[in-house]
Design a protein around this motif. Structure first.
Motif, PDB file in Angstrom:
ATOM      1  N   SER A  24      15.237   8.582   2.409  1.00  0.00           N
ATOM      2  CA  SER A  24      14.054   8.121   1.660  1.00  0.00           C
ATOM      3  C   SER A  24      14.322   6.850   0.879  1.00  0.00           C
ATOM      4  O   SER A  24      15.476   6.487   0.640  1.00  0.00           O
ATOM      5  CB  SER A  24      13.540   9.185   0.679  1.00  0.00           C
ATOM      6  OG  SER A  24      14.139   9.039  -0.587  1.00  0.00           O
ATOM      7  N   CYS A  25      13.238   6.206   0.445  1.00  0.00           N
ATOM      8  CA  CYS A  25      13.384   4.945  -0.284  1.00  0.00           C
ATOM      9  C   CYS A  25      14.047   5.146  -1.632  1.00  0.00           C
ATOM     10  O   CYS A  25      14.420   4.190  -2.284  1.00  0.00           O
ATOM     11  CB  CYS A  25      12.028   4.257  -0.447  1.00  0.00           C
ATOM     12  SG  CYS A  25      10.787   5.247  -1.291  1.00  0.00           S
ATOM     13  N   THR A  26      14.223   6.382  -2.057  1.00  0.00           N
ATOM     14  CA  THR A  26      14.928   6.638  -3.315  1.00  0.00           C
ATOM     15  C   THR A  26      16.442   6.581  -3.111  1.00  0.00           C
ATOM     16  O   THR A  26      17.157   6.009  -3.914  1.00  0.00           O
ATOM     17  CB  THR A  26      14.555   8.041  -3.861  1.00  0.00           C
ATOM     18  OG1 THR A  26      13.153   8.199  -3.771  1.00  0.00           O
ATOM     19  CG2 THR A  26      14.980   8.198  -5.310  1.00  0.00           C
ATOM     20  N   GLY A  34      13.957   5.380   8.855  1.00  0.00           N
ATOM     21  CA  GLY A  34      12.534   5.584   8.614  1.00  0.00           C
ATOM     22  C   GLY A  34      12.343   6.505   7.422  1.00  0.00           C
ATOM     23  O   GLY A  34      13.315   6.913   6.792  1.00  0.00           O
ATOM     24  N   CYS A  35      11.101   6.840   7.137  1.00  0.00           N
ATOM     25  CA  CYS A  35      10.807   7.712   5.990  1.00  0.00           C
ATOM     26  C   CYS A  35      11.199   9.156   6.288  1.00  0.00           C
ATOM     27  O   CYS A  35      11.543   9.916   5.402  1.00  0.00           O
ATOM     28  CB  CYS A  35       9.322   7.669   5.655  1.00  0.00           C
ATOM     29  SG  CYS A  35       8.782   6.046   5.090  1.00  0.00           S
ATOM     30  N   SER A  36      11.079   9.541   7.550  1.00  0.00           N
ATOM     31  CA  SER A  36      11.547  10.843   8.007  1.00  0.00           C
ATOM     32  C   SER A  36      11.030  11.989   7.153  1.00  0.00           C
ATOM     33  O   SER A  36       9.845  12.065   6.837  1.00  0.00           O
ATOM     34  CB  SER A  36      13.080  10.818   8.061  1.00  0.00           C
ATOM     35  OG  SER A  36      13.605  12.061   8.437  1.00  0.00           O
ATOM     36  N   MET A  37      11.936  12.866   6.734  1.00  0.00           N
ATOM     37  CA  MET A  37      11.535  14.106   6.069  1.00  0.00           C
ATOM     38  C   MET A  37      11.163  13.897   4.603  1.00  0.00           C
ATOM     39  O   MET A  37      10.898  14.856   3.899  1.00  0.00           O
ATOM     40  CB  MET A  37      12.634  15.140   6.185  1.00  0.00           C
ATOM     41  CG  MET A  37      12.080  16.536   6.297  1.00  0.00           C
ATOM     42  SD  MET A  37      13.262  17.682   6.960  1.00  0.00           S
ATOM     43  CE  MET A  37      14.364  17.861   5.605  1.00  0.00           C
ATOM     44  N   CYS A  38      11.096  12.649   4.155  1.00  0.00           N
ATOM     45  CA  CYS A  38      10.594  12.428   2.802  1.00  0.00           C
ATOM     46  C   CYS A  38       9.144  12.875   2.737  1.00  0.00           C
ATOM     47  O   CYS A  38       8.727  13.488   1.771  1.00  0.00           O
ATOM     48  CB  CYS A  38      10.720  10.970   2.403  1.00  0.00           C
ATOM     49  SG  CYS A  38       9.870  10.608   0.872  1.00  0.00           S
ATOM     50  N   LEU A  39       8.373  12.516   3.766  1.00  0.00           N
ATOM     51  CA  LEU A  39       6.994  13.013   3.805  1.00  0.00           C
ATOM     52  C   LEU A  39       6.662  13.684   5.123  1.00  0.00           C
ATOM     53  O   LEU A  39       5.552  14.170   5.303  1.00  0.00           O
ATOM     54  CB  LEU A  39       5.975  11.906   3.471  1.00  0.00           C
ATOM     55  CG  LEU A  39       5.335  11.124   4.609  1.00  0.00           C
ATOM     56  CD1 LEU A  39       4.127  10.384   4.110  1.00  0.00           C
ATOM     57  CD2 LEU A  39       6.307  10.205   5.243  1.00  0.00           C
ATOM     58  N   ALA A  40       7.630  13.725   6.025  1.00  0.00           N
ATOM     59  CA  ALA A  40       7.486  14.555   7.216  1.00  0.00           C
ATOM     60  C   ALA A  40       6.228  14.261   8.034  1.00  0.00           C
ATOM     61  O   ALA A  40       5.552  15.168   8.502  1.00  0.00           O
ATOM     62  CB  ALA A  40       7.524  16.035   6.819  1.00  0.00           C
ATOM     63  N   SER A  76      14.905  12.822  -1.721  1.00  0.00           N
ATOM     64  CA  SER A  76      13.653  12.059  -1.782  1.00  0.00           C
ATOM     65  C   SER A  76      13.049  12.141  -3.182  1.00  0.00           C
ATOM     66  O   SER A  76      13.724  12.500  -4.143  1.00  0.00           O
ATOM     67  CB  SER A  76      12.702  12.584  -0.708  1.00  0.00           C
ATOM     68  OG  SER A  76      12.483  13.973  -0.890  1.00  0.00           O
ATOM     69  N   ASN A  77      11.773  11.869  -3.306  1.00  0.00           N
ATOM     70  CA  ASN A  77      11.175  11.693  -4.626  1.00  0.00           C
ATOM     71  C   ASN A  77      10.041  12.648  -4.971  1.00  0.00           C
ATOM     72  O   ASN A  77       9.540  12.641  -6.087  1.00  0.00           O
ATOM     73  CB  ASN A  77      10.689  10.256  -4.740  1.00  0.00           C
ATOM     74  CG  ASN A  77       9.994   9.821  -3.456  1.00  0.00           C
ATOM     75  OD1 ASN A  77       9.096  10.502  -2.975  1.00  0.00           O
ATOM     76  ND2 ASN A  77      10.421   8.714  -2.890  1.00  0.00           N
ATOM     77  N   ARG A  78       9.547  13.404  -4.009  1.00  0.00           N
ATOM     78  CA  ARG A  78       8.411  14.275  -4.312  1.00  0.00           C
ATOM     79  C   ARG A  78       8.664  15.685  -3.795  1.00  0.00           C
ATOM     80  O   ARG A  78       9.003  15.875  -2.627  1.00  0.00           O
ATOM     81  CB  ARG A  78       7.126  13.717  -3.687  1.00  0.00           C
ATOM     82  CG  ARG A  78       6.666  12.512  -4.462  1.00  0.00           C
ATOM     83  CD  ARG A  78       5.360  11.942  -4.000  1.00  0.00           C
ATOM     84  NE  ARG A  78       5.017  10.852  -4.888  1.00  0.00           N
ATOM     85  CZ  ARG A  78       4.463   9.713  -4.515  1.00  0.00           C
ATOM     86  NH1 ARG A  78       4.154   9.504  -3.254  1.00  0.00           N
ATOM     87  NH2 ARG A  78       4.204   8.792  -5.407  1.00  0.00           N
ATOM     88  N   GLY A 106       0.841  -1.192   0.000  1.00  0.00           N
ATOM     89  CA  GLY A 106       0.000   0.000   0.000  1.00  0.00           C
ATOM     90  C   GLY A 106       0.868   1.232   0.000  1.00  0.00           C
ATOM     91  O   GLY A 106       0.843   2.039   0.938  1.00  0.00           O
ATOM     92  N   ASP A 107       1.659   1.375  -1.042  1.00  0.00           N
ATOM     93  CA  ASP A 107       2.594   2.481  -1.135  1.00  0.00           C
ATOM     94  C   ASP A 107       3.049   2.589  -2.579  1.00  0.00           C
ATOM     95  O   ASP A 107       3.477   1.606  -3.171  1.00  0.00           O
ATOM     96  CB  ASP A 107       3.809   2.228  -0.231  1.00  0.00           C
ATOM     97  CG  ASP A 107       4.665   3.461  -0.138  1.00  0.00           C
ATOM     98  OD1 ASP A 107       4.565   4.174   0.869  1.00  0.00           O
ATOM     99  OD2 ASP A 107       5.418   3.730  -1.098  1.00  0.00           O
ATOM    100  N   SER A 108       2.964   3.786  -3.124  1.00  0.00           N
ATOM    101  CA  SER A 108       3.202   3.923  -4.565  1.00  0.00           C
ATOM    102  C   SER A 108       4.645   3.617  -4.977  1.00  0.00           C
ATOM    103  O   SER A 108       4.888   3.253  -6.115  1.00  0.00           O
ATOM    104  CB  SER A 108       2.824   5.330  -5.015  1.00  0.00           C
ATOM    105  OG  SER A 108       3.573   6.285  -4.305  1.00  0.00           O
ATOM    106  N   HIS A 109       5.591   3.736  -4.054  1.00  0.00           N
ATOM    107  CA  HIS A 109       6.984   3.479  -4.434  1.00  0.00           C
ATOM    108  C   HIS A 109       7.374   2.014  -4.432  1.00  0.00           C
ATOM    109  O   HIS A 109       8.555   1.664  -4.493  1.00  0.00           O
ATOM    110  CB  HIS A 109       7.933   4.328  -3.582  1.00  0.00           C
ATOM    111  CG  HIS A 109       7.839   5.769  -3.957  1.00  0.00           C
ATOM    112  ND1 HIS A 109       7.088   6.662  -3.239  1.00  0.00           N
ATOM    113  CD2 HIS A 109       8.313   6.442  -5.024  1.00  0.00           C
ATOM    114  CE1 HIS A 109       7.125   7.843  -3.849  1.00  0.00           C
ATOM    115  NE2 HIS A 109       7.851   7.734  -4.927  1.00  0.00           N
ATOM    116  N   THR A 110       6.363   1.149  -4.399  1.00  0.00           N
ATOM    117  CA  THR A 110       6.609  -0.285  -4.537  1.00  0.00           C
ATOM    118  C   THR A 110       7.298  -0.585  -5.866  1.00  0.00           C
ATOM    119  O   THR A 110       7.952  -1.621  -6.015  1.00  0.00           O
ATOM    120  CB  THR A 110       5.271  -1.039  -4.409  1.00  0.00           C
ATOM    121  OG1 THR A 110       4.626  -0.569  -3.224  1.00  0.00           O
ATOM    122  CG2 THR A 110       5.471  -2.528  -4.299  1.00  0.00           C
TER     123      THR A 110
HETATM  124  S1  SF4 Z   1      10.577   7.082   2.056  1.00  0.00           S
HETATM  125 FE1  SF4 Z   1       9.056   8.525   1.310  1.00  0.00          FE
HETATM  126  S2  SF4 Z   1       8.371   7.774  -0.643  1.00  0.00           S
HETATM  127 FE2  SF4 Z   1       9.481   6.149   0.364  1.00  0.00          FE
HETATM  128  S3  SF4 Z   1       7.907   4.905   1.367  1.00  0.00           S
HETATM  129 FE3  SF4 Z   1       8.629   6.426   2.856  1.00  0.00          FE
HETATM  130  S4  SF4 Z   1       7.290   8.170   2.595  1.00  0.00           S
HETATM  131 FE4  SF4 Z   1       6.991   6.897   0.820  1.00  0.00          FE
END
Ligand code: SF4
Lengths: 464, 214
Positions: free
Chosen positions: A342-344, A403-409, A425-427, A130-134
């Motif tokens: 981030s996952c990127t 963790g995801c941290s400041m990617c989506l804060a 990050s990616n966005r 349930g995450d678009s960056h799959t």
């Molecule tokens: S790091 Fe960012 S883009 Fe990646 S799963 Fe976490 S919130 Fe989503």
């Protein structure tokens, strides 16, 4: 019939076509995190349904977890609402006996970093989350797609995704990258070329010498941002680099299984004669380091470029939000914060590259805060073993927990209003990294070098 | 329970912009909820209010951004949203659909939609309709003129004051889902024996996928 890699993966998993024309696609692996799963588990409970195959699922909390004060575990989460979500994931995993790398586990991390790292992502698999960056996991020749919460519930209950076939796009990046140009720059350049809706309805296979020469970490960075080009899935063919990456990971099969697996995986490449619905060709040697200037990943340009004229409403709105003037140099944008994570871009390779630039240097006084957030507990451990944490800390970066941290804060790591951030990050959406925050997407190399100078720099000149 | 629609008549809000992403539709701080409801007051939060929003806040004391179209009196009581290219891009968060519905939107019409958002709509009963740029322009004008817009899902036509504005296409099954509010999981489970058979075959061919992880 000649097949693309996507076609092959599809055919390996097609269960049945329903009368309405949609298909049930069997899902090998389902990754779960705390934000998009609670309503799905709740849905199961309300309808009295059970997960179809427990062993397909693996969970870890990532979006909400704090990156400081982690020795306290869940008690270290000050935000009660966030805490409840992490606790709910714990409860759901316990109730259904689903394997979870919980907040105390050293394997915890961003779900898209953890899967490949553990060998839970294996070639030939279908993977959803349930995450678009799959889309990240496609780097290992899997068919991996982000899904919504209703679909999470559907996959839990049926082990299948109800879906239609995507079209095939191939992005071929030929030649060799210049020194200082990274996979992140490649993916941003692709998005700049095809636009954020260019891949809608497609699975994008990345090919060409640049991809063939790339590490799995790099391929993951490229596949990760396929969704920013609108594509639900990104893919790279299986090769010796894939095999070497997978070998010996905790959940990688061994013995006879490993041999059988390898012989099956060899076929996970597009047939030479296969036809794609769309072909994009890019000369890799012409790609410069990329920086986004706007509020959509397609609003991107070369490091030596200029802020564009506000020719349309979208650009005008974006430049207003970013407080940038048309015609000004990208390099003159002053930075307030720098985020590496981030996952990127939070894998060991990303941290090594950034550390190389930072070694013996100091983050500029004009930078209010620079943080580095490893993608998982194991990435963090590896970096510490290599002494990278020291390099970061000595240069003035804060070394944080995964963790995801400041990617989506969603956690306390956020930009202040009006602050400009160089982010790996990616966005770069409005407010993504904090209310009123202004995000510029860049590679870890560019982020590190720009942290030192306080504004964007061309790493190609910086590295000499 | 999922919403159903067969014929909808209402007024529209023109959100004349490309690439409206799900981070704008519902900002991340509201994703901490473990429920599907209650998101309406925070729909487009950063655009609707002049201050920063957080969960559990008393909405009535917040400063409203009068310039934002959802706050303009003229557009009160609208339940159709009209936008442009690539609506719903970005994050897969289904919360975006839940917030649009919780606010009261029944239909979203745009030039194009991002894939995951489009799927999420059908899974909840929010009707997404994709139209050509010309047709969108006509609808944006009608919305501004506060004309009533009628959406006949059964016949896949959009009207206003007896004028046909556009025909739209929609996958027949998805149409059925919106018309009848079908239980997708229940439907898929009628194929349980196919799934089991497939699973057996897959386990035989690629057993490592089924290794127990504990
Ligand atoms: S790091 Fe960012 S883009 Fe990646 S799963 Fe976490 S919130 Fe989503």
């Amino acid at each position: 019939m000649f097949q693309t890699l996507y076609d092959k993966l599809w055919n390996l998993h097609e269960v049945t076509q329903r009368e309405d024309g949609t298909y049930l696609l069997y899902i090998d692996r389902h990754l779960i995190h705390e934000v998009t799963s609670p309503q799905a588990f709740e849905g199961l409970k309300l309808t009295g349904r059970k997960p179809w195959r427990i062993s397909a699922n693996i969970a870890t909390p990532d979006h909400n977890v704090p990156t400081t004060n982690r020795t306290k575990g869940i008690d270290g989460i000050n935000d009660e609402v966030a805490k409840l979500q992490v606790v709910t994931l714990d409860d759901n995993c316990k109730e259904h006996d689903i394997l979870q790398f919980d907040i105390h586990d050293k394997r915890q991390g961003i779900v898209h970093v953890v899967g490949p790292e553990q060998g839970l992502t294996l070639p030939g698999m279908t993977i959803v989350c349930g995450d678009s960056h799959t889309s990240t996991h496609g780097a290992l020749a899997t068919l991996s797609m982000g899904i919504g919460t209703s679909e999470v519930e559907h996959v839990l209950a049926t082990q299948c995704l109800k879906t239609s076939k995507l079209k095939n796009m191939r992005v071929t990046i030929s030649g060799k990258l210049q020194e200082g140009v990274t996979p992140k720059d490649v993916t941003l350049a692709v998005i700049g070329k095809i636009g954020t809706a260019g891949g809608t309805g497609y699975a994008i296979e990345y090919a060409g010498s640049v991809i063939e020469d790339m590490t799995i970490e790099g391929r993951m960075t490229v596949c990760n941002m396929s969704i920013e080009a609108g594509a639900r899935a990104g893919l790279v063919a299986y090769d010796h680099i894939t095999e070497a990456y997978i070998d010996n990971r905790p959940f990688t099969p061994s013995g006879e299984q490993w041999k059988t697996a390898k012989s099956q995986w060899k076929d996970l490449v597009s047939d030479k004669e296969a036809e794609f619905d769309k072909e994009i060709k890019i000369d890799g040697s012409s790609i410069a380091p990329q920086v986004t200037w706007g509020t959509s990943p397609e609003m991107v340009c070369d490091i030596d470029g200029l802020i564009p004229q506000a020719d349309n409403d979208s650009i005008k709105h974006a430049l207003d939000y970013m407080n940038l003037e048309p015609g000004k140099r990208i390099k003159d944008i002053k930075l307030d914060q720098v985020f590496i994570g981030s996952c990127t871009n939070s894998r060991i390779e990303d941290l090594r590259e950034a550390a190389k630039v930072l070694e013996g240097k100091k983050v500029s006084n004009s930078i209010k805060r620079a943080i580095v957030v490893p993608g998982s507990g194991l990435v963090s451990q590896q970096a510490i073993d290599e002494g990278l944490d020291k390099i970061f800390i000595d240069s003035g970066f804060e070394w944080r927990a995964p963790g995801c941290s400041m990617c989506l804060a969603m956690n306390p790591d956020q930009l202040g209003e009006g602050e400009h951030c160089a982010s790996t990050s990616n966005r770069n959406f409005e407010g993504r990294q904090g209310y009123g925050g202004r995000t510029h997407l860049v590679s870890p190399l560019t982020a590190a070098a720009s942290a030192i100078e306080g504004h964007f720099v061309d790493v190609r000149e910086y590295l000499v | 329970m999922k919403n159903t629609i067969n014929y909808h008549k209402g007024q529209a809000i023109p959100l004349d912009r490309d690439n409206i992403d799900t981070d704008q539709i519902i900002p991340k701080q509201f994703l901490k909820s473990i429920k599907k409801s209650g998101f309406g007051p925070n729909l487009f939060d950063a655009w609707r209010y002049e201050d920063e929003g957080f969960p559990g806040q008393d909405i009535s004391v917040r400063k409203i951004n009068k310039k934002f179209i959802l706050n303009q009196e003229k557009y009160d009581n609208s339940d159709i949203l009209i936008s442009k290219k690539n609506f719903g891009c970005g994050s897969s968060r289904e919360h975006a659909v839940w917030s649009l519905m919780d606010y009261g939107f029944k239909v979203v019409i745009a030039e194009s939609f991002a894939d995951i958002f489009y799927n999420n709509c059908f899974n909840n009963g929010l009707l997404p309709i994709a139209l050509s740029p010309n047709e969108i322009q006509i609808l944006l004008n009608l919305a501004e003129a506060r004309k009533v817009i009628e959406i006949d899902l059964l016949n896949q036509v959009i009207f206003s004051e007896d004028n046909e504005i556009a025909n739209f296409s929609i996958d027949p099954f998805r149409k059925k889902c919106i018309l009848e509010g079908l239980d997708e999981i229940g439907l898929s489970l009628t194929h349980s024996s196919d799934i089991k058979e497939f699973e057996k075959k897959r386990q035989k061919e690629s057993p490592w996928i089924f290794n127990d992880k504990k």
